[in-house]
Structure formats: C-alpha cells, structure tokens
Design an enzyme around this catalytic site. Structure first.
Site, PDB file in Angstrom:
ATOM      1  N   ASP A   6       0.872  -1.177   0.000  1.00  0.00           N
ATOM      2  CA  ASP A   6       0.000   0.000   0.000  1.00  0.00           C
ATOM      3  C   ASP A   6       0.908   1.225   0.000  1.00  0.00           C
ATOM      4  O   ASP A   6       2.124   1.105   0.162  1.00  0.00           O
ATOM      5  CB  ASP A   6      -0.898  -0.002   1.255  1.00  0.00           C
ATOM      6  CG  ASP A   6      -1.797   1.227   1.330  1.00  0.00           C
ATOM      7  OD1 ASP A   6      -2.392   1.599   0.303  1.00  0.00           O
ATOM      8  OD2 ASP A   6      -1.887   1.848   2.408  1.00  0.00           O
ATOM      9  N   SER A   7       0.292   2.400  -0.098  1.00  0.00           N
ATOM     10  CA  SER A   7       1.090   3.626  -0.055  1.00  0.00           C
ATOM     11  C   SER A   7       1.610   3.903   1.359  1.00  0.00           C
ATOM     12  O   SER A   7       2.503   4.712   1.534  1.00  0.00           O
ATOM     13  CB  SER A   7       0.224   4.789  -0.508  1.00  0.00           C
ATOM     14  OG  SER A   7      -0.855   4.946   0.382  1.00  0.00           O
ATOM     15  N   CYS A  69      -4.525  -1.557  -1.772  1.00  0.00           N
ATOM     16  CA  CYS A  69      -4.713  -0.120  -1.983  1.00  0.00           C
ATOM     17  C   CYS A  69      -5.780   0.063  -3.054  1.00  0.00           C
ATOM     18  O   CYS A  69      -5.645  -0.468  -4.168  1.00  0.00           O
ATOM     19  CB  CYS A  69      -3.380   0.477  -2.445  1.00  0.00           C
ATOM     20  SG  CYS A  69      -3.488   2.207  -2.904  1.00  0.00           S
ATOM     21  N   GLU A 149      -2.885   8.720   8.777  1.00  0.00           N
ATOM     22  CA  GLU A 149      -1.418   8.557   8.816  1.00  0.00           C
ATOM     23  C   GLU A 149      -0.831   9.353   9.987  1.00  0.00           C
ATOM     24  O   GLU A 149       0.187   8.994  10.548  1.00  0.00           O
ATOM     25  CB  GLU A 149      -0.784   9.031   7.495  1.00  0.00           C
ATOM     26  CG  GLU A 149      -1.059   8.129   6.305  1.00  0.00           C
ATOM     27  CD  GLU A 149      -0.114   6.922   6.194  1.00  0.00           C
ATOM     28  OE1 GLU A 149       1.026   6.992   6.656  1.00  0.00           O
ATOM     29  OE2 GLU A 149      -0.555   5.897   5.637  1.00  0.00           O
ATOM     30  N   CYS A 181     -11.102   2.781   0.461  1.00  0.00           N
ATOM     31  CA  CYS A 181      -9.688   3.073   0.716  1.00  0.00           C
ATOM     32  C   CYS A 181      -9.281   2.198   1.893  1.00  0.00           C
ATOM     33  O   CYS A 181     -10.017   2.112   2.881  1.00  0.00           O
ATOM     34  CB  CYS A 181      -9.521   4.549   1.066  1.00  0.00           C
ATOM     35  SG  CYS A 181      -7.863   4.975   1.606  1.00  0.00           S
ATOM     36  N   HIS A 183      -7.229   2.582   4.088  1.00  0.00           N
ATOM     37  CA  HIS A 183      -6.967   3.296   5.345  1.00  0.00           C
ATOM     38  C   HIS A 183      -8.233   3.377   6.217  1.00  0.00           C
ATOM     39  O   HIS A 183      -8.142   3.456   7.432  1.00  0.00           O
ATOM     40  CB  HIS A 183      -6.525   4.739   5.075  1.00  0.00           C
ATOM     41  CG  HIS A 183      -5.068   4.889   4.743  1.00  0.00           C
ATOM     42  ND1 HIS A 183      -4.525   4.413   3.571  1.00  0.00           N
ATOM     43  CD2 HIS A 183      -4.045   5.458   5.425  1.00  0.00           C
ATOM     44  CE1 HIS A 183      -3.224   4.703   3.543  1.00  0.00           C
ATOM     45  NE2 HIS A 183      -2.915   5.341   4.661  1.00  0.00           N
TER      46      HIS A 183
HETATM   47  N1  DGL Z   1      -4.807   3.230   1.212  1.00  0.00           N
HETATM   48  C1  DGL Z   1      -4.839   3.686  -0.116  1.00  0.00           C
HETATM   49  C2  DGL Z   1      -6.092   3.400  -0.865  1.00  0.00           C
HETATM   50  O1  DGL Z   1      -6.722   2.410  -0.546  1.00  0.00           O
HETATM   51  C3  DGL Z   1      -4.093   4.895  -0.528  1.00  0.00           C
HETATM   52  C4  DGL Z   1      -4.305   6.159   0.158  1.00  0.00           C
HETATM   53  C5  DGL Z   1      -3.402   7.190  -0.407  1.00  0.00           C
HETATM   54  O2  DGL Z   1      -2.197   6.932  -0.471  1.00  0.00           O
HETATM   55  O3  DGL Z   1      -3.879   8.231  -0.842  1.00  0.00           O
HETATM   56  O4  DGL Z   1      -6.467   4.084  -1.775  1.00  0.00           O
END
Ligand code: DGL
Length: 265
Positions: A6-7, A69, A149, A181, A183
C-alpha cells in the site's frame, strides 16, 4: 510468501484480516511511506509506483501479490497483470463491489475513497456491467488519509470531517457504504457511528482476505505453510520511517513490528 503493498499504513488493515483468516503463511508488507499519498497523484504516477512495489516484493520472494490499496486497484491492476503475467494478483475493488451487491436492498450504494479512486469511475463501470439498476453515489474523502497517517483516529476534527463527507451520501438514502480506501477501516467504528446503524459498511480488507484464503487453499503448491507464533514480530518494509508508523502499526496489529527502510536507489 504473500506480498502485500500500500502507499502507507492502510494496507495493514488487509494484513490484519489475512493474519486472522490464514495465520500460517509468511507475509511481507511494503508501505511506500516516502511517496504517500497515492490518492492525489495521476494514474500514470500510481502505475509506475505499483510496478516498482511489485518488483520489490517479487525480488524479496513473494509468490502472490495483494494490492492492498484502492487507488492502485482502480488504476493499475490490468497493467500489473499484463506486466507480470505469471503472478497471481489480488485487488480490493472487485471483492468490495461483490460484497456491496450482496448487502444492498434498495440498490443505493455509497462510496468514499481517494480522489483518484472515485474519479477512476471503476465502480460505476463494474456495477453497470453486473446490475444497471444500482445507483452509486460517491464522495471523495481526501482528508481522511493524512488524518489517519497522522494518528488522529479519534480526534474531534476527524469526527467532524467524517460527518461532513457522509452527509451528501446519507441524503441520497444509501443503505450500503463502500470504504473505498484501505486506510478507512482504521476508523471504521467512527464511520459506522456517523453513518448510522441503518447503513451497512463494506470493508475491503475482510473481502480480499477471504479471496486470498480461498485461492491459497487450492494452490498450496505455491506457498508453504509456515507455523509462526501469533505474537511474533512482523517485518515491515517502508520507504521512509515516519513518526507514527510503528506505533499505529503495533497498536492496530497487536504485535511487535520491525520497520526496515528500503532505498529506491
Ligand atoms: N490506502 C490507499 C487506498 O486504498 C491509498 C491512500 C493514499 O495513499 O492516498 O487508496
């Protein structure tokens, strides 16, 4: 090994579910913390990052890649599959879409995600293919990734922002909400509270973990079982060591994590 990327922190929600469903396999995780967020970047850049991340995990010995992600899943997955045809890939968009279809009764589905995910139009396209009667209402929620984050999981500011993002979707009468997302499951309770009991949440991390489990059970030749101790430390690769990463990761996964910084050069 199961390679997951993931990012940043978000993909750990997928790691947690994979550890829950298939605890006996070795996981290698990469969080691209130096280049996060992905959700505000162009598809071209996200594709480049996704190729590099995949390459890194394959070099480390991953046999299966989980794209934990939504941003990468909605922009880069077909390219990844054609670039690495021998690798089984898992992504988070299609399992989320299937789960939302199962849950909705009134066919009004909401989506929150990064701008890149929402603007990719991937969900509209997929729903149209399987059930043209589905009405999808989406709202980009770009402030949530930096708040998460930053570790602001329960702050009043985060609560207010979640509420604001959900109002237009609730006004449309949605009965199902896709957390688009990886996150967002970190603040799932808060999202559920602001959405209200009537709206069912689709958590991509649960859905993809079940798909990986089903795959591994019939492809046991690909990955060996590895009997780890549930309390064992988890090795996590990152491209930058940030202040909150280890703390949130440990708190969330309930086990000690060891961060290893990689250098892209
Ligand atoms: N967790 C990620 C997603 O599902 C990326 C969030 C990001 O880096 O902007 O899109």
């Amino acid at each position: 090994m199961i390679g997951i990327f993931d990012s940043g922190l978000g993909g750990l929600t997928v790691v947690k579910e994979i550890l829950k469903h298939i605890p006996h396999y070795k996981i290698i995780y990469f969080g691209d913390t130096a280049r996060t967020p992905y959700g505000t970047k162009s598809a071209e850049t996200v594709i480049r990052y996704a190729i590099e991340n995949t390459q890194f995990l394959l070099e480390k010995g991953a046999k299966v890649i989980v794209v934990a992600c939504h941003t990468v899943s909605s922009t880069a997955i077909s390219l990844l599959k054609s670039r690495f045809p021998e690798v089984p890939f898992f992504e988070v968009v299609s399992p989320s879409m299937k789960k939302a279809l199962k849950l909705t009764k009134n066919k009004k589905i909401g989506l929150i995600g990064t701008r890149t995910t929402v603007e990719s139009g991937i969900y509209e396209k997929l729903f149209k293919e399987v059930d043209p009667e589905i009405k999808l209402y989406s709202n980009p929620a770009p402030l949530l990734v930096p708040l998460i984050e930053e570790g602001w999981l329960k702050k009043p500011e985060t609560r207010k922002i979640v509420k604001k993002y959900l109002i237009p979707l609730k006004m449309r009468g949605i009965d199902t909400l896709i957390l688009g997302c990886t996150h967002y499951p970190l603040i799932k309770k808060l999202i559920q509270e602001k959405a209200g009991k009537r709206i069912k949440l689709v958590d991509p991390s649960e859905e993809v973990a079940i798909e990986v489990k089903n795959f591994i059970e019939v492809h046991s030749e690909l990955i060996e079982k590895f009997f780890s101790n549930p309390g064992e430390e988890l090795e996590i690769y990152v491209s930058d060591i940030t202040a909150h990463f280890a703390k949130i990761a440990q708190l969330f996964l309930g086990r000690k994590v060891v961060l290893k910084k990689i250098n892209w050069e």
